[in-house]
Design an enzyme around this catalytic site. Structure first.
Site, PDB file in Angstrom:
ATOM      1  N   SER A 260     -35.349   8.581 -17.006  1.00 60.89           N
ATOM      2  CA  SER A 260     -36.654   8.683 -16.344  1.00 60.89           C
ATOM      3  C   SER A 260     -36.828  10.087 -15.760  1.00 60.89           C
ATOM      4  O   SER A 260     -36.778  11.062 -16.512  1.00 60.89           O
ATOM      5  CB  SER A 260     -36.763   7.584 -15.287  1.00 60.89           C
ATOM      6  OG  SER A 260     -38.093   7.418 -14.864  1.00 60.89           O
ATOM      7  N   ASP A 473     -42.566   1.565 -23.621  1.00 63.75           N
ATOM      8  CA  ASP A 473     -42.190   1.747 -22.217  1.00 63.75           C
ATOM      9  C   ASP A 473     -43.442   2.095 -21.407  1.00 63.75           C
ATOM     10  O   ASP A 473     -44.090   3.111 -21.669  1.00 63.75           O
ATOM     11  CB  ASP A 473     -41.166   2.877 -22.123  1.00 63.75           C
ATOM     12  CG  ASP A 473     -40.708   3.178 -20.701  1.00 63.75           C
ATOM     13  OD1 ASP A 473     -41.253   2.592 -19.748  1.00 63.75           O
ATOM     14  OD2 ASP A 473     -39.804   4.015 -20.559  1.00 63.75           O
ATOM     15  N   HIS A 502     -38.164  -0.029 -19.691  1.00 66.24           N
ATOM     16  CA  HIS A 502     -37.846   1.318 -19.231  1.00 66.24           C
ATOM     17  C   HIS A 502     -36.329   1.440 -19.094  1.00 66.24           C
ATOM     18  O   HIS A 502     -35.699   0.659 -18.384  1.00 66.24           O
ATOM     19  CB  HIS A 502     -38.527   1.547 -17.883  1.00 66.24           C
ATOM     20  CG  HIS A 502     -38.340   2.919 -17.315  1.00 66.24           C
ATOM     21  ND1 HIS A 502     -38.746   4.057 -17.970  1.00 66.24           N
ATOM     22  CD2 HIS A 502     -37.792   3.334 -16.140  1.00 66.24           C
ATOM     23  CE1 HIS A 502     -38.477   5.111 -17.220  1.00 66.24           C
ATOM     24  NE2 HIS A 502     -37.888   4.707 -16.112  1.00 66.24           N
TER      25      HIS A 502
END
Length: 542
Positions: A260, A473, A502
């Site tokens: 991320s 995602d 995710h």
């Protein structure tokens, strides 16, 4: 250590230095004497002196650095890193593995290396393999910005393939402003932590004005609470910390696994230190855009994911009882939110509801819990399943939210208040009740430190890196991976198709992803330029 190749040692070295001094004294005396003589004798004496200089030994080479030590970072900037027992808040790996912790002193502002310093908290789980298997240290980051990496080194390592655990010391760190690394403090953050908080989706001029006022108050609170450190809680400063950590660990290159926001951090490290970039895996990629632009893209993707959730819940009416088609489930969802807006229950209002939905949509294994929470509230009035996982009174939550805004607002130009409202209105045209939880960079419209350029990402001088993405995602949409890939020449991309979550590597249980990624980390062998892997699809219902 004595006996280094090419370096004299013991008494012989002292004798050599004494002989050298004697020769220099002889030459100097000869030159002085020559100047006193008639010119006819000067040339002969000078030739003798020059001949004597050829007898001088060549200067000894500088001592070789100790094995494994970095040679690029000044010692004054990178003090030694010593490890000891970790605080109780750090999870322990199962025996025989162990975790150890340390603190790295770094400048608050790397452009003023002799100014104020801060400490970065570090953890390390040593490699479990043999010395021959070891490949170095693998830095890891869980995302955010604002996520704590010290415990993540333990929890993520437990899920890594065994070959990676054997090859690498897994090293976590709290980026500056997060966790135990000079944590950011934004105080009340403009009412963000009020329980229940006001409805975060403004509808109409009065609500929009209140929304902007809350953003201004949040920015003012961060400026007051964080003080002079505010401009330096940035990704660009953090990557300097990462390189100092590399040097303190004695590693020639930085091997890195970022998830991320960790992908943004990794791409920024590549830009700053392309020649020190080692094997790098960027999983669930943040696109190379201004943070507010990214937040808006994410908000649109979350609406698509929510529609997919509605259809999935409708496909199981007997299990969830929310309706037999997507429209019926949507009505149930909006009914629950409207009731909580009119009369919050047990500290859950519309803002808390939206935060819980935001979190649930990011991982499909949380969808059943969200659907169950909606049913329990609508049938029994129990809001427990719609409460955010971490409460606003949790210090870690407060630090996370403060660091998140501080980093985003230090990394890229800010939107104007007018732009913020225009984007909110555009999202409301798509859906009257959008999810605005992720519009964190909106507060940058009133930030006191206002950068004019975006954090540089990627470099053509760096080795290829490996990108990993989930096709659907909603938190870091896959288009971000394609956009960042253009800034990383030679990079590879593995996409997990038919997946809606995710975080992919060592997370989704996909051998098609995990095996080539582990191979790359342990051997350096990259997969084909583009790989598509079969995904798990939507979650099953028991």
């Amino acid at each position: 250590m004595s006996g280094q190749p090419g370096a004299p040692s013991g008494g012989g070295g002292r004798a050599l230095r004494i002989d050298t001094v004697a020769i220099i004294i002889f030459i100097f005396q000869s030159l002085v004497e020559t100047l006193r003589r008639p010119p006819v004798f000067r040339s002969t004496t000078l030739l003798c002196a020059l001949a004597a200089t050829t007898a001088l030994p060549p200067p000894a080479p500088p001592p070789a650095p100790p094995p494994g030590k970095a040679i690029t970072a000044p010692a004054a900037e990178v003090p030694p890193l010593r490890f000891a027992a970790c605080p109780a808040s750090v999870p322990r790996p199962p025996a025989p593995d162990r975790v150890e912790c340390g603190r790295l002193s770094v400048p608050l502002d790397w452009n003023r290396p002799h100014g104020r310093r801060i400490e970065v908290a570090v953890s390390r789980v040593p490699a479990s393999g043999t010395p021959a298997e070891r490949r170095g240290a693998l830095l890891v980051n869980p995302g955010g910005p604002g996520g704590s990496g010290v415990p993540y080194a333990v929890t993520k390592r437990a899920r890594l393939p065994e070959s990676v655990r054997r090859a690498y010391d897994v090293v976590g760190f709290d980026p500056r402003g997060t966790g135990a690394s000079a944590p950011a403090d934004c105080g009340p953050m403009g009412g963000l932590f009020d329980v229940p908080a006001p409805d975060p989706v403004p509808a109409g001029p009065a609500a929009e004005g209140a929304y902007l006022s809350s953003l201004r108050a949040l920015a003012d609170d961060c400026a007051a609470g964080t003080g002079e450190a505010l401009p330096y809680l940035s990704t660009e400063q953090t990557v300097r910390d990462m390189d100092a950590l590399r040097a303190a660990l004695g590693e020639p290159r930085t091997h890195f696994l970022g998830v991320s926001y960790g992908t943004y951090l990794g791409a920024a490290y590549v830009a700053a230190f392309p020649h020190r970039t080692g094997r790098m895996v960027l999983d669930s990629v943040v696109g190379p855009w201004d943070w507010h632009d990214f937040d808006v893209i994410q908000s649109r993707a979350l609406l698509e994911a929510r529609d997919t959730f509605f259809a999935w819940a409708a496909a199981h009416p007997d299990r969830f009882g929310l309706g037999a088609d997507r429209a019926a489930v949507r009505r149930a969802y909006l009914d629950a939110r409207a009731r909580l807006a009119d009369r919050p229950a047990e500290g859950v209002g519309p803002a808390e509801f939206d935060r819980a939905v935001y979190r649930a949509l990011g991982r499909t294994e949380r969808w059943a819990g969200l659907a169950d929470g909606l049913r329990a509230y609508l049938r029994d009035g129990d809001p427990g399943g719609l409460r955010p996982e971490a409460g606003s009174d949790d210090p870690a939550t407060r630090t996370y939210e403060a660091a998140n805004r501080a980093v985003k607002c230090a990394d890229s130009p800010a939107p104007t208040p007018g732009r913020v409202l225009a984007d909110v209105r555009a999202l409301r045209r798509l859906d009257a009740r959008p999810l605005l939880t992720g519009l964190e960079a909106a507060s940058c419209a009133y930030w006191q430190h206002r950068p004019t350029t975006r954090t540089p990402l990627g470099s053509p001088a760096a080795p290829p890196v490996l990108l990993v993405a989930s096709a659907h995602d909603p938190v870091t949409p896959v288009r971000g991976a394609h956009a960042l890939r253009a800034l990383l020449p030679g990079s590879r991309l593995i996409t997990l198709d038919d997946d809606h979550s995710h975080g992919v590597f060592a997370s989704r249980g996909a051998p098609c992803v995990d095996t080539p990624t582990a191979t790359y980390l342990t051997t350096g062998t990259l997969p084909p330029p583009t790989t598509h892997c079969p995904g798990p699809g939507l979650p099953s219902v028991d």
